[in-house]
Write a protein that holds these residues in place. Sequence first.
Motif, short mmCIF file in Angstrom:
data_model
loop_
_atom_site.label_atom_id
_atom_site.label_comp_id
_atom_site.label_asym_id
_atom_site.label_seq_id
_atom_site.Cartn_x
_atom_site.Cartn_y
_atom_site.Cartn_z
N SER A 1 -0.06 3.39 12.66
CA SER A 1 0.01 3.92 11.30
C SER A 1 -1.19 3.53 10.46
CB SER A 1 1.29 3.43 10.61
OG SER A 1 1.41 2.02 10.70
N MET A 2 -2.06 2.62 10.96
CA MET A 2 -3.27 2.31 10.22
C MET A 2 -4.34 3.37 10.43
SD MET A 2 -3.73 -1.83 10.38
CE MET A 2 -5.11 -1.75 9.23
N SER A 3 -4.31 4.04 11.57
CA SER A 3 -5.31 5.09 11.83
C SER A 3 -4.79 6.46 11.43
CB SER A 3 -5.69 5.08 13.31
OG SER A 3 -4.55 5.22 14.13
N THR A 4 -3.52 6.70 11.60
CA THR A 4 -2.89 7.95 11.14
C THR A 4 -1.70 7.53 10.27
OG1 THR A 4 -1.66 7.98 13.23
CG2 THR A 4 -3.59 9.39 13.07
N PRO A 5 -1.97 7.17 9.03
CA PRO A 5 -0.95 6.51 8.21
C PRO A 5 0.18 7.44 7.76
CG PRO A 5 -2.90 6.95 6.90
CD PRO A 5 -3.24 7.33 8.31
N VAL A 6 1.33 6.81 7.54
CA VAL A 6 2.44 7.44 6.85
C VAL A 6 2.44 6.87 5.43
CG1 VAL A 6 4.95 7.67 6.71
CG2 VAL A 6 3.79 7.77 8.94
N GLU A 7 2.46 7.75 4.45
CA GLU A 7 2.36 7.32 3.07
C GLU A 7 3.58 7.79 2.28
OE1 GLU A 7 -1.28 9.00 1.72
OE2 GLU A 7 -2.45 8.17 3.36
N LEU A 8 4.03 6.93 1.38
CA LEU A 8 5.11 7.28 0.46
C LEU A 8 4.48 7.60 -0.89
CD1 LEU A 8 8.09 7.60 -0.18
CD2 LEU A 8 8.21 5.14 -0.63
N LEU A 9 4.54 8.87 -1.26
CA LEU A 9 3.88 9.35 -2.48
C LEU A 9 4.83 9.21 -3.67
CD1 LEU A 9 1.37 10.81 -3.63
CD2 LEU A 9 2.52 12.97 -3.10
N PHE A 10 4.36 8.49 -4.70
CA PHE A 10 5.10 8.34 -5.96
C PHE A 10 4.49 9.27 -7.01
CE2 PHE A 10 6.24 4.43 -3.88
CZ PHE A 10 7.47 4.06 -4.40
N LEU A 11 5.34 10.04 -7.67
CA LEU A 11 4.90 10.89 -8.77
C LEU A 11 5.70 10.51 -10.01
CD1 LEU A 11 4.77 14.35 -6.93
CD2 LEU A 11 2.90 12.74 -7.28
N ALA B 1 -7.12 9.68 -10.32
CA ALA B 1 -7.86 9.45 -11.56
C ALA B 1 -7.02 9.69 -12.80
CB ALA B 1 -9.11 10.34 -11.59
N ASP B 2 -6.07 10.62 -12.73
CA ASP B 2 -5.23 10.95 -13.88
C ASP B 2 -4.04 10.01 -14.03
OD1 ASP B 2 -6.91 13.09 -14.36
OD2 ASP B 2 -5.71 14.46 -13.14
N LYS B 3 -3.88 9.09 -13.10
CA LYS B 3 -2.74 8.16 -13.09
C LYS B 3 -1.41 8.90 -13.10
CE LYS B 3 -5.19 4.32 -15.27
NZ LYS B 3 -5.18 3.28 -16.32
N THR B 4 -1.37 10.02 -12.37
CA THR B 4 -0.12 10.76 -12.24
C THR B 4 0.50 10.58 -10.86
OG1 THR B 4 -1.36 12.72 -11.52
CG2 THR B 4 -0.88 12.51 -13.88
N ALA B 5 -0.18 9.86 -9.97
CA ALA B 5 0.33 9.68 -8.61
C ALA B 5 -0.26 8.41 -8.01
CB ALA B 5 -0.01 10.88 -7.74
N THR B 6 0.51 7.79 -7.16
CA THR B 6 0.04 6.66 -6.35
C THR B 6 0.81 6.71 -5.04
OG1 THR B 6 -0.38 4.28 -6.28
CG2 THR B 6 1.75 4.99 -7.19
N TYR B 7 0.25 6.11 -4.03
CA TYR B 7 0.96 6.11 -2.75
C TYR B 7 0.98 4.71 -2.16
CZ TYR B 7 -3.82 6.58 -0.85
OH TYR B 7 -5.15 6.42 -0.57
N VAL B 8 1.94 4.51 -1.29
CA VAL B 8 2.15 3.24 -0.60
C VAL B 8 2.01 3.49 0.89
CG1 VAL B 8 3.83 1.41 -0.09
CG2 VAL B 8 3.68 2.35 -2.41
N TYR B 9 1.17 2.70 1.56
CA TYR B 9 1.08 2.78 3.00
C TYR B 9 2.35 2.19 3.61
CZ TYR B 9 -3.86 4.08 2.91
OH TYR B 9 -5.05 4.74 2.72
N VAL B 10 2.92 2.91 4.58
CA VAL B 10 4.12 2.44 5.27
C VAL B 10 3.72 2.17 6.72
CG1 VAL B 10 6.55 2.86 5.72
CG2 VAL B 10 5.44 3.96 3.77
N ILE B 11 3.83 0.93 7.13
CA ILE B 11 3.37 0.51 8.46
C ILE B 11 4.53 0.55 9.44
CG2 ILE B 11 2.38 -1.37 9.81
CD1 ILE B 11 0.98 -2.32 7.27
N CYS B 12 4.30 1.20 10.58
CA CYS B 12 5.27 1.22 11.67
C CYS B 12 4.83 0.22 12.72
CB CYS B 12 5.37 2.62 12.27
SG CYS B 12 6.57 2.78 13.60
N GLN B 13 5.73 -0.62 13.17
CA GLN B 13 5.38 -1.68 14.10
C GLN B 13 5.24 -1.20 15.54
OE1 GLN B 13 4.37 -4.49 13.00
NE2 GLN B 13 4.98 -4.07 10.88
#
Length: 916
Positions: free
Chosen positions: A547-557, A647-659
């Motif tokens: 998941s570090m090379s092909t990450p899964v991301e949790l998108l917050f809006l 840049a607009d501070k309308t979204a952020t994401y969290v990397y989700v690591i799979c073991q």
Amino acid sequence: MYAMRGPYGRPVKHKRGTVSPAVLSIGLRTTEGPEITVGVHGGEAAALVPAGIKEYVRLLGGCKLRCWIMLMWLILTLSGLSVYFPLTLVLDIAIEPPFGSASERAKDLYEEHYPAGEPVFLAAMLSTTAPHKLFNTDARPYPVGYPPFLDYNPGEGADLIKEAEGIFDDVIDVLKPYLEENGGRCQWNIYNFFSWEVLVEGFAVMMAPIIFPPAHEGREGMLPVHLVSCDGRPIYKECVFKREPFCEPIEQVLKDLEHYRADRSPSNISMTFDIILGIEFAMLLSTAATVPSLVVLAYMLRNMRQLLLVGANILTAIGSSLLIIYPLSHFVMDVCVVAPTIAIAVALAMSIDYSLFLLTRFNEEQRSGSPVPEALSIAIATQGHTIVVSGATLTLCFTSMLMLPSSTITSIAAGAAIAAGVSVVDSLSLTPSLLLSMPRFFTADRRFGLTLDDTPLDCRRRPVDGDDAAPDVSAAEHGGKLGVWGRLGQYSQRSALVTALLLAAVALPFGLALSRYTYVVDIKPLLQSDHPATDAYIMFTEIYPQSMSTPVELLFLPPNAGDMDSSEWKLASCHMLKDLADRVTEVMRAEGHDYAMSASDFVGMMMILGHCVEEGVYINGIPLLNMMPILEQIGVYDTGYSIATNADKTATYVYVICQVDVFSEVGEAWMRALRAALPDSNPATWDGVDLGELHLYGVPLDQMDGAEFTTQRMVWVVLAITLIMWMILGGSFGSLLIPMRAVICIGWMIAVTFGAAVAVYQLGFLSFLGISSLKPSAGSAMFWVALPITGPILVGLGLDYDIFLMDSVMENWLCGKRPKEAVAGTIISAAGIVMFFAFGALLVSPTPVLNQVGFMLCVGVLIDCFVTTKITIPTLMALANASKIAVVDRTSVGEVGEVGSKLAVEWGERDEQEGA
């Protein structure tokens, strides 16, 4: 009377009249004399030519229509070839998520809030061998009561942090000359955790697991480099391939670091470039396959000059197809990078095949004494019908793939359908136009056309009108025997039951192999097997989580811009993530997977090392409060914030690591569990705080959804293709038996072909050969798009040859032949060899997914041409008593049809009486 000629136009004689060979060999059993080859030619064939075709050829004989057609194809070809390179710049490299899926919605939102795309990183990897270490993994941090509140115990042995710091500094010195070239046009961020000025070694130890995986005991590490922008424009992963001027420094860095990247420097730009190079190489191989294909065609035509006609067909089919695909990629759909490769292969193969069908019949009519216009009319009336019906069938089979939900597959289907349709129109318009423009030149076949006959340099006396003597078509003795294909088909019919049982026995092991079919969702099959970027990527995934090379991301809006900067929102989102980890663990264990997810598997602006930033970090159970000043001072928070937040501070994401490997079976179960564990409501609320919308995004999710949605929809594609088979074959030949037989034949071919592919690429039956293109890849499983792409193509090609065979049977039936005695000849064999060369380019390409597709296409074509049309069809026709096939009413076309119909009925009754 029937005009009769043996092989290569030599006259032959038969008691029932003078007849001439069909395009396919038709073995006729007679009560006396040798077995011969029979067909409809000359005046009898001319009687079967519809008036519309005669008028079409007459109009082509005039300059106006002929010149307009040639001018149109010239413009289309030149325009199409001119857009080739612009087309490559708009192709979609990624496997797109399926229509209507959650991953498609997430990708659309990601692209809306992050128009620059995903951040681009270069990971410089370091390693050492035992007993040496890059980092002492036994070191343990502990809190202290004075700034910066962390210290560490280096554990037993030497303190290697200073040594690791020195190694990293050396690597930076190596990279800097490359990264600082081009006049400082670009912005790069090198994340050396040991270079933070106020960061004590204790905090470095705490961060160590990110860059020094504990499983490798400190012998593996990396130095991440964030490639931010050049000339003020954000760098995205396709910019090198698209030759963007601002991305030139990136391209130069990758080239200069080629020797280093071959060992230890993966990046998503490198992998993207790797994919593109593999596809381009396959396209070049497809073009190079023209040479052996033309050799086969020259052998069949016995006239090298007519290869010019074929070459013109190939160029116009490829150029015109590309010209249509280009606006399609701009205004209609995302076109996969593989689509032009498949389209070129289809255009190449079908252009040569259709030229072979048309010109072979034209040459036979010429050798039987027909003038050029009449020979061309007969060829268009007979083989033109075959070309139109088979081309329409092939196009409809490709079009049926548009029902699949992935734009990756639908774009390939659209490109192949366009190529097949263009090839049909091309062969029936350009070839006749060129033939009628220089009839003497293209029909001069003395010494295979390798003379100066009928050229401006021809010094021979040119015949005047009326001097051309008609070829002698009088009766002559024919001592030849039935060819090998005729004997094979005849034997298959005589021993039909035994042959059918043998065919079933042959299919059994392949069916067993097919029953073990599994597919994989991964990007490795898209990478070249022998490219440095591929080696670096595989090495990276073996050391770090996939998941570090092909990450899964949790998108917050968040509901409002800037909400994510509040402490309440950060705390609520962090608490939600902790609960999410526990719920994923519960779902995984409920499904029987021994997998535990922890809060430390989330990396984002609200959480670090499994702890909420607003609450502080706990070391050995002791809270280290007020972390924000430290994180801000050393740049950790600002760095992570700038990467993850738009840049607009309308979204952020969290990397989700799979073991585990996110593309493995457990990894897919983890992704499904992660989705199921998300809050039920969306927008989500936690601790009384409105978090906004939550969406899971990433390439692994795109591929997982694509595979699942495509598998579900394939049932409808199979039904559509079956309906096409019944409509085309039943409508063309007026029989329900023929499409039923075609379903059995093509089903047998598909089972054997797919079973062979599973045996090779999943079970590794040919690994002992040491050929990379015949070895399993990506977890010893088939890539999920391989079968959905290949299946409709194989069905279309199978129907193509089936229709060609049955059209020849029908033509001879009208001449009084028994359709039961029809077997395929050398033309279908030659067409199969041509197709094998065209698709063989995919088999020898360096890209595994193209190897799998090419293998199945090559095996399927060979089975169709050398087994189905030679053994399977004659066997089934004999078993089904083919003399009773209901035929479309063609007996109204001339006296030949009436005589042929009567003879067929009489011979059918005789067959019944003889118990044949």
